[in-house]
Design a protein around this motif. Structure first.
Motif, PDB file in Angstrom:
ATOM      1  N   THR A  54      38.551 -24.557 -35.424  1.00  0.00           N
ATOM      2  CA  THR A  54      37.882 -23.385 -35.955  1.00  0.00           C
ATOM      3  C   THR A  54      37.286 -22.586 -34.807  1.00  0.00           C
ATOM      4  O   THR A  54      36.582 -23.126 -33.959  1.00  0.00           O
ATOM      5  CB  THR A  54      36.765 -23.805 -36.926  1.00  0.00           C
ATOM      6  OG1 THR A  54      37.328 -24.633 -37.939  1.00  0.00           O
ATOM      7  CG2 THR A  54      36.110 -22.599 -37.549  1.00  0.00           C
ATOM      8  N   ILE A  56      34.841 -19.444 -33.562  1.00  0.00           N
ATOM      9  CA  ILE A  56      33.767 -18.594 -34.048  1.00  0.00           C
ATOM     10  C   ILE A  56      34.121 -17.137 -33.762  1.00  0.00           C
ATOM     11  O   ILE A  56      34.847 -16.818 -32.824  1.00  0.00           O
ATOM     12  CB  ILE A  56      32.413 -18.968 -33.400  1.00  0.00           C
ATOM     13  CG1 ILE A  56      32.429 -18.760 -31.894  1.00  0.00           C
ATOM     14  CG2 ILE A  56      32.029 -20.381 -33.738  1.00  0.00           C
ATOM     15  CD1 ILE A  56      31.072 -18.928 -31.253  1.00  0.00           C
ATOM     16  N   SER A  57      33.582 -16.268 -34.572  1.00  0.00           N
ATOM     17  CA  SER A  57      33.885 -14.848 -34.419  1.00  0.00           C
ATOM     18  C   SER A  57      33.041 -14.251 -33.301  1.00  0.00           C
ATOM     19  O   SER A  57      32.095 -14.861 -32.805  1.00  0.00           O
ATOM     20  CB  SER A  57      33.607 -14.119 -35.736  1.00  0.00           C
ATOM     21  OG  SER A  57      32.211 -14.152 -36.003  1.00  0.00           O
ATOM     22  N   GLU A  60      29.412 -14.014 -34.339  1.00  0.00           N
ATOM     23  CA  GLU A  60      28.673 -15.277 -34.197  1.00  0.00           C
ATOM     24  C   GLU A  60      28.356 -15.571 -32.740  1.00  0.00           C
ATOM     25  O   GLU A  60      27.296 -16.094 -32.424  1.00  0.00           O
ATOM     26  CB  GLU A  60      29.474 -16.419 -34.815  1.00  0.00           C
ATOM     27  CG  GLU A  60      29.566 -16.350 -36.319  1.00  0.00           C
ATOM     28  CD  GLU A  60      30.531 -17.359 -36.882  1.00  0.00           C
ATOM     29  OE1 GLU A  60      31.472 -17.769 -36.154  1.00  0.00           O
ATOM     30  OE2 GLU A  60      30.366 -17.754 -38.037  1.00  0.00           O
TER      31      GLU A  60
END
Length: 110
Positions: A54, A56-57, A60
């Motif tokens: 995953t 993070i954007s 974030e």
């Protein structure tokens, strides 16, 4: 043909590996702790990976960097204490580097 195990040498290597691991991991953790206490928390920018991890954007990541700056401002330490903590962090990282270089030299020189 018989195999002979030199137990004394085996336990010397085992002890050296355990002590080396404790020194490197312990001083690295202490160095990170001192770096955070000095107000310089390490922020890692996100990288692009496959679907297995995953990511993070950017939003974030900016929020984490902003939180790190805010936490650094809230530090109860004085300027001199922050400098001392930063020097202690660099010292801990130097101990880690010396331990790793010493281990490599033991392998290469022998």
């Amino acid at each position: 043909m018989s195999i002979v195990i030199h137990w004394e040498a085996f336990f010397q290597v085992l002890g050296a590996a355990l002590v080396g691991t404790v020194v490197v991991v312990g001083f690295y953790a202490l160095g990170l702790r001192m770096m955070v206490r000095s107000g310089r928390s390490p922020v890692v920018t996100p990288a692009e990976f496959t679907d297995a991890i995953t990511v993070i954007s950017e939003k974030e990541a900016r929020r984490a960097a902003k939180a790190a700056v805010k936490a650094a401002k809230k530090s109860p330490l004085s300027g001199g204490q922050r400098t001392l903590a930063l020097l202690a962090a660099y010292g801990c990282f130097a101990v880690c580097l010396l331990a790793v270089v010493g281990g490599i030299l033991l392998i290469v020189v022998r």
